[in-house]
Design a protein around this motif. Structure first.
Motif, mmCIF file in Angstrom:
data_model
loop_
_atom_site.group_PDB
_atom_site.id
_atom_site.type_symbol
_atom_site.label_atom_id
_atom_site.label_comp_id
_atom_site.label_asym_id
_atom_site.label_seq_id
_atom_site.Cartn_x
_atom_site.Cartn_y
_atom_site.Cartn_z
ATOM 1 N N SER A 104 19.756 -21.438 -35.987
ATOM 2 C CA SER A 104 19.409 -20.645 -37.168
ATOM 3 C C SER A 104 17.949 -20.835 -37.515
ATOM 4 O O SER A 104 17.269 -19.889 -37.916
ATOM 5 N N GLY A 143 15.926 -18.796 -35.212
ATOM 6 C CA GLY A 143 16.001 -17.401 -35.593
ATOM 7 C C GLY A 143 15.112 -17.072 -36.766
ATOM 8 O O GLY A 143 14.492 -16.002 -36.804
ATOM 9 N N PHE A 144 15.024 -17.995 -37.711
ATOM 10 C CA PHE A 144 14.147 -17.788 -38.867
ATOM 11 C C PHE A 144 12.693 -17.683 -38.448
ATOM 12 O O PHE A 144 11.951 -16.821 -38.928
ATOM 13 N N THR A 145 12.270 -18.538 -37.527
ATOM 14 C CA THR A 145 10.865 -18.538 -37.104
ATOM 15 C C THR A 145 10.491 -17.287 -36.329
ATOM 16 O O THR A 145 9.302 -17.006 -36.141
ATOM 17 N N LEU A 146 11.493 -16.521 -35.860
ATOM 18 C CA LEU A 146 11.216 -15.289 -35.114
ATOM 19 C C LEU A 146 11.055 -14.077 -36.026
ATOM 20 O O LEU A 146 10.722 -12.986 -35.563
ATOM 21 N N LEU A 147 11.272 -14.276 -37.329
ATOM 22 C CA LEU A 147 11.104 -13.177 -38.270
ATOM 23 C C LEU A 147 9.624 -12.812 -38.399
ATOM 24 O O LEU A 147 8.740 -13.640 -38.098
ATOM 25 N N PRO A 148 9.318 -11.590 -38.864
ATOM 26 C CA PRO A 148 7.912 -11.216 -39.092
ATOM 27 C C PRO A 148 7.257 -12.191 -40.080
ATOM 28 O O PRO A 148 7.904 -12.669 -41.030
ATOM 29 N N SER A 149 5.988 -12.474 -39.885
ATOM 30 C CA SER A 149 5.291 -13.455 -40.708
ATOM 31 C C SER A 149 5.296 -13.067 -42.187
ATOM 32 O O SER A 149 5.375 -13.932 -43.068
ATOM 33 N N LEU A 180 7.665 -11.521 -43.804
ATOM 34 C CA LEU A 180 8.981 -11.850 -44.357
ATOM 35 C C LEU A 180 9.138 -13.362 -44.506
ATOM 36 O O LEU A 180 9.706 -13.842 -45.489
ATOM 37 N N ILE A 181 8.628 -14.120 -43.521
ATOM 38 C CA ILE A 181 8.672 -15.588 -43.622
ATOM 39 C C ILE A 181 7.925 -16.049 -44.866
ATOM 40 O O ILE A 181 8.395 -16.904 -45.621
ATOM 41 N N ILE A 196 9.928 -15.412 -48.000
ATOM 42 C CA ILE A 196 11.024 -16.377 -48.139
ATOM 43 C C ILE A 196 10.485 -17.729 -48.589
ATOM 44 O O ILE A 196 11.055 -18.377 -49.479
#
Length: 411
Positions: A22, A25-31, A33-34, A37
């Motif tokens: 998980s 997966g979070f680190t693969l999100l667009p910067s 969106l990161i 969050i």
């Protein structure tokens, strides 16, 4: 910023505590969106996830991000509790913010390192600064969580003071608006029947004492308030203008309660603390120029049950307390619980237009937290859900409602 914090329990079910897959997966999100969050996290959660990988660390270390995060975090409200245990077993503050769903443990053993048998009491907090009083050495210790340092504040002009000399509603810790690394600590006392302000500056490491004069009306938006004395008929409240800096010109007002406005003849009351005495139907909790009036009904064996909570503020003519609002019945139905001992605090944050009232109620060794918040502009109450603080059988050695923690913006 060096700050070791861990989720105490009921840890938030999110990527901060989820499986490695998980987290990947979070680190693969667009910067973008990161970043969004990360901005929504409480500071201890941000500290934990900052080192998931280099890309997350780079975003969380960016100065522009830190400025935005600190602006949001500084407007958050935290509740801190201190458990009274042996230093050899535990030296932990518990912190909770309404933006989270768990308590956080804040380690303070390393910065303070007291001697064997040392007994500390948690006085107050603001920003990244926390003040403790040493009962054996009669000293005040200031802890900077960001720098992970501690300093002993020199004795005030009144001399060394034990923990019983400090009153929560009579003192205030203020972090500098221009430099988060500096603070002022102030308290009000009657000296030979004269109201006197005592002000400590971390910048100069010195104290000042100034006798307060009687107020003649005026604007209170830039003032903080210290309760110098709380009598059955009249209170002595000191106002200090923040913009005066290290050259304060304190004033005092003497508000009284209007029995007619409060519903007729007022029953006996206690100030700030109740042991469930069946003759005490009303407890006054003071702070920041406000009074929270807590009414209860007695039962068998010294047990009392919360009945109502009202908020009062200073009247325009400074001569009386003015009724502002009462906690709605639908909220009281949730928090109407039995107790035998109760302690509380009130914190008014004029910069965000909100007033927080917190009660710690003890029944058969179990501590229950009641946290209500009043929005001044909307004239609305809300109940802040607080998870179990896990203090069964423990003594409470300090409570404070504080402004949010911030991260260092230095590289």
């Amino acid at each position: 910023m060096i700050m070791e914090t861990t989720a105490d329990h009921h840890t938030r079910r999110s990527f901060t505590t989820s499986s490695p897959s998980s987290a990947v997966g979070f680190t693969l999100l667009p910067s973008e969106l990161i970043e969004k969050i990360l901005l929504s996290l409480a500071l201890p959660e941000l500290v934990r996830v900052k080192y998931l990988n280099r890309s997350v660390s780079r975003i969380a270390s960016d100065r522009a991000f830190l400025r935005e995060f600190n602006a949001l975090s500084s407007s958050a409200t935290w509740l801190f509790l201190y458990k009274k245990r042996s230093w050899h077993r535990d030296a932990v503050l518990q912190g909770f913010t309404s933006g989270s769903s768990s308590w956080f443990r804040v380690e303070i053993r390393d910065p303070i390192r007291p001697g064997g048998g040392e007994s500390l009491y948690f006085l107050t907090a603001a920003g990244n600064f926390f003040l403790f009083a040493s009962n054996s050495r009669k000293e005040v210790i200031a802890v900077d969580l960001a720098a992970r340092t501690a300093r002993t504040i020199p004795p005030s002009p009144l001399g060394p003071r034990g923990t019983s000399s400090w009153r929560r509603s009579g003192m205030k810790l203020v972090v500098s608006r221009s430099d988060r690394n500096k603070f002022r600590f102030m308290f009000g006392e009657l000296v030979d029947s004269r109201p006197v302000l005592f002000l400590y500056s971390s910048e100069t490491d010195t104290w000042r004492s100034v006798e307060a004069r009687e107020a003649r009306g005026g604007e209170w938006s830039d003032h903080i308030f210290l309760n110098v004395s709380n009598g059955p008929e009249e209170n002595l409240v000191m106002g200090v203008r923040l913009s005066d800096g290290l050259d304060p010109q304190p004033v005092v007002v003497r508000p009284r309660f209007n029995a007619a406005e409060g519903g007729g003849q007022q029953p006996p009351s206690a100030v700030g603390f109740s042991w469930g005495n069946v003759t005490i139907d009303r407890v006054h909790v003071y702070g920041d120029g406000y009074t929270m009036v807590v009414r209860s009904k007695g039962g068998d064996g010294g047990v009392r049950v919360l009945e109502s909570m009202e908020l009062w503020g200073l009247d325009g003519d400074n001569r009386k307390w003015r009724y502002l609002s009462g906690v709605p019945v639908k909220i009281m139905e949730v928090i109407r619980k039995p107790y035998k001992a109760m302690v509380g605090c009130v914190e008014g944050r004029r910069e965000i237009g909100r007033i927080n009232g917190v009660l710690m109620c003890n029944f058969e060794g179990l501590w229950d937290v009641v946290w209500v918040e009043y929005d001044v502009g909307r004239k609305e109450w809300s109940l802040v859900p607080v998870p179990d603080c896990k203090m069964m059988g423990l003594n409470l050695a300090g409570i404070a409602v504080s402004s949010g923690l911030t991260m260092s913006e230095s590289p």
